[in-house]
Scaffold this active site. Structure first.
Site, PDB file in Angstrom:
ATOM      1  N   LEU A  64      53.466  46.693 -11.229  1.00  0.00           N
ATOM      2  CA  LEU A  64      55.181  46.278 -11.019  1.00  0.00           C
ATOM      3  C   LEU A  64      56.334  45.326 -11.686  1.00  0.00           C
ATOM      4  CD1 LEU A  64      57.808  48.199 -10.484  1.00  0.00           C
ATOM      5  CD2 LEU A  64      57.491  46.432  -7.821  1.00  0.00           C
ATOM      6  N   ASP A  65      57.066  45.423 -13.135  1.00  0.00           N
ATOM      7  CA  ASP A  65      58.396  44.822 -13.318  1.00  0.00           C
ATOM      8  C   ASP A  65      57.782  43.636 -14.550  1.00  0.00           C
ATOM      9  OD1 ASP A  65      60.387  46.335 -12.342  1.00  0.00           O
ATOM     10  OD2 ASP A  65      60.553  44.543 -10.667  1.00  0.00           O
ATOM     11  N   ASP A  66      56.173  44.012 -14.890  1.00  0.00           N
ATOM     12  CA  ASP A  66      55.493  43.326 -15.584  1.00  0.00           C
ATOM     13  C   ASP A  66      55.208  43.646 -17.503  1.00  0.00           C
ATOM     14  OD1 ASP A  66      54.063  41.007 -16.127  1.00  0.00           O
ATOM     15  OD2 ASP A  66      52.437  42.361 -16.221  1.00  0.00           O
ATOM     16  N   GLY A  77      60.802  43.260  -8.202  1.00  0.00           N
ATOM     17  CA  GLY A  77      60.800  43.681  -7.162  1.00  0.00           C
ATOM     18  C   GLY A  77      62.608  44.139  -7.260  1.00  0.00           C
TER      19      GLY A  77
END
Lengths: 287, 287, 287, 287
Positions: free
Chosen positions: C230-232, C204
């Site tokens: 997100l960011d995964d 995040g």
């Protein structure tokens, strides 16, 4: 351009000399009595050699130029050597480059982002390939060719330029020429070089070829002050990366670039922040 | 004691020789046609030298001893050199130690936890300090003193012991003596040494003193096969740690221990898993 | 511009599927029988999941386009998924940038030196700050502003451009916008993002602030494929640097740049060399 | 047993509080006026929070016990918190262990070599596997089983033992139980734990499984002070190692051991040398 400076001007002193009782108290007192505000104070003692080292940074209440001279006299009376920088007087840096661009382009980009508390005053090269990117960044570019016969003359021109520009530091960003002892004696400022090996391993020419031939499992880069002896000056910073049998010399060259860029930038930044103290053939880095 | 072995016995071949078309297909076919199951196959080509290297591990359908010989003949007919290990025949390891204990104690603890697919058959030392911990781990300890006059004789006794124990690998866990060319020629197995510097920097005696004196910013450790030239053999593994001006030689010694322990253990483990192929003065490590 | 390609065109296949006996032999044979020359072959088996992975690179005797289709059919008949690249067809890359320049300038410099086997076809930005350096490198620059209200529309324009340019890979070089699931579903190519933390820690916004607040002793950077979460997405590469209590958030930001630059470049290079195979939410990187 | 202590006893003060002019001068003066000899002085200022931190080590001319109290009063009068250690009073350490031996055996070996300026006074375990090696090193071993029903009672016995032994520090060398908030509130000394991940990633159970499942490219270890919130206490030290798709969970476990051993040892050593100052949920480490 200089994002790293604090808002208020400060003085930074680097001092060293024979150890004696009360040094920490004496320097701190001197500043406190003049209403100075110590921001950072870092000490080191070489127990074997009996030498005391200190980096001390403070906001001076009065005019910094006078304070600088007074502190210098005070410290010298204690038998110490001292060098003092003012945060509001930016050091003037000249870059020496050749054709190889990675360290140079990286250095320019960092400088533009404010990583270096310095003025970048000129670029000097024995080739012309890097003129265009230099001018893109708005810097003067000086082409001084260097041949076997003309090296002495070329170095004289370089020294002349450094004087005209009042240069405080030369950075060799993969400048592929050896600077003569004469040049170093007359250029009037320190010179930081980046060597593409983990010194003292693989000094001299073609270090990646040497590393490949020896079969090492790590390659390195070393930033050091240039001295009259090739690749032998005081080391400021070093780093390494793993390699293996699958890597050709070409791969080592490519992977080594990341090391060269970051090691050179870190060493120059420390120098510009007045964190590096040379003694003998070694450095104390107050990081 | 050997947690690393798979449930079913496997063969691991390390081969190398002049590159030629179809080598990957030929070795894979040979195994497939005999109902073998390839678990791992890793190749490398030295493009400059025109040499092909392969590590191939497979479950054989038939008796592994016969398969080993057949595969060996097949590969030799292709003009390659080959060495084959069987996972159900554990290599026999002898440890050479002196008084310094960190590498040795660490090695024993790893072995007890099953990190090494090997039998630890004996410990040989020129001192007696490490007898007690050796016996705690239930291993035979042999004290063979080494003096200036008695070195030749001592080495003969060592070679004798290695033969009696049918040793496949000698590990020098900070054994502080130089093994003679004679010893290496007659001991009948490879010898892995740990040197406490980033070779080729600081070969020879007192490398941490050398490192301190040169003012390097990283210290290292190197595991290599011992050869007749001191600290010059093929490098298996290397690692480094950052140091700075605050570290005395004593600090370097202490910090270096972590490197020595892990670098030696990694190199020995790779060797025991038949992952290291020596050619010229370099290694290919199929990790 | 592409120093990394070998002289002769090659094919590189990435394949994976249910493990079965003889796969290594079968693929090698197929190539050998067509007079192909295998340059590299690397396998991996996920023992838990029973999946076989392979990267195989070869010089084809015949026309590479036909060989590509034939090999593809052959491998699919074995129940495997496959993706094949030709070394003489350079992937087409678009860069998404915002105002932050370090990753972008570094990427351009590497590309100019031939580090990436790719065509850099355009730069897309929601700001105009990086137009000038883009044009210095001779690349088209497209300004597509993104506002709260206009995000959908902006993404449509971006997708349009990507199609016009026949883009094979999008690289987010610190593009400070989250791409919608819709965009990712329609853009038609993979997207590599650089996140400035060691994921999954500090996903995040403002990861350096998060890291500073938690008091970690290392900061990191992670290159991953962008997914709808997100960011995964699957992680390609990660690296870290030590930090300490003396480092402010501003220092973390500055020190983190080196990580972001090198981690992004390494991940993109691996992707372009067809070394990265995604399965589930993980990657196999044949380095 | 304690190689790290200097020849002459010293005092080490860790102090922190609201920043104010002249602090460096005031503490240095206080010591200088009493003929003390400052060996090390390191400062830090948290500019955001306006807090001053200092570690200062000196040889006192007079009796150290009195000097300790006097300095403490002096510093408190300046509005600072302070903790003072004497180098000739070794802290007393208890080790909590379970069945896992690598951290424990490594810790014992380091202690025997003099790496820790401490007395190792006892070992407490909920199992008996590590009794034999504990006794080999001549230390008392206390078996306190912990069951679901008996946890409270077991913790009471542990606290009792810690009091009897006058323990100054508990080290959890992979003790696989969560200590309750009650225990931490009553045990009377700090507790250092080693967690086998790069916190805050993968807190809680089975971090290597979590790491494997997420597909990270680095594994880590974190030494921190235990607090009532699991794996959330102030971080003292962290380190990482690269991993790849070829590593199973079992490989991560094995490779992680090296990290756990060195990270825990480094954190404990810093604590014992009185270099770690906790504030909020973070640490200042004067290394």
């Amino acid at each position: 351009m200089n994002a790293a400076s604090p808002a208020k001007p400060t003085l930074v002193a680097l001092l060293h000399g024979p150890d004696q009782p009360g040094l920490v108290a004496k320097t701190a007192n001197w500043i406190y009595e003049r209403d100075g505000n110590i921001l950072h104070a870092d000490q080191h003692r070489d127990d074997e050699a009996g030498i005391f080292f200190q980096r001390i940074e403070w906001e001076a209440a009065g005019a910094t130029e006078g304070e600088k001279e007074d502190f210098s006299s005070f410290v010298k009376a204690l038998g110490m050597k001292v060098s003092i920088a003012q945060s509001n007087v930016l050091p003037r840096v000249a870059l020496f480059v050749s054709k190889i661009e990675h360290c140079f382009v990286d250095f320019l980009a960092r400088w533009k982002m404010g990583d270096f508390p310095a003025e970048l005053v000129c670029v000097i090269s024995n080739h012309t390939e890097l003129r265009s990117i230099t001018e893109y960044y708005g810097l003067p570019f000086h082409h001084i060719p260097v041949g076997k016969e003309t090296k002495k003359e070329a170095e004289n021109s370089q020294v002349s330029l450094l004087r005209d520009y009042k240069v405080d530091l030369v950075v060799m960003a993969r400048y592929m020429q050896v600077l003569s002892a004469d040049f170093l004696a007359t250029c009037g400022c320190p010179v930081i070089n980046i060597h593409h090996s983990f010194l003292p391993a693989f000094a001299g020419a073609k270090p990646y070829h040497q590393a490949h031939s020896r079969g090492v499992k790590l390659i390195g880069a070393t930033a050091h002050y240039a001295t009259a002896v090739l690749d032998d000056g005081p080391i400021i910073q070093q780093d390494v990366s793993p390699v293996n049998h699958r890597h050709s010399v070409r791969d080592l060259v490519r992977r080594g670039r990341d090391l060269e860029k970051s090691v050179l930038a870190q060493a120059v930044r420390w120098h510009l922040e007045h964190r590096v103290l040379v003694y003998g053939n070694k450095t104390v880095v107050f990081d």
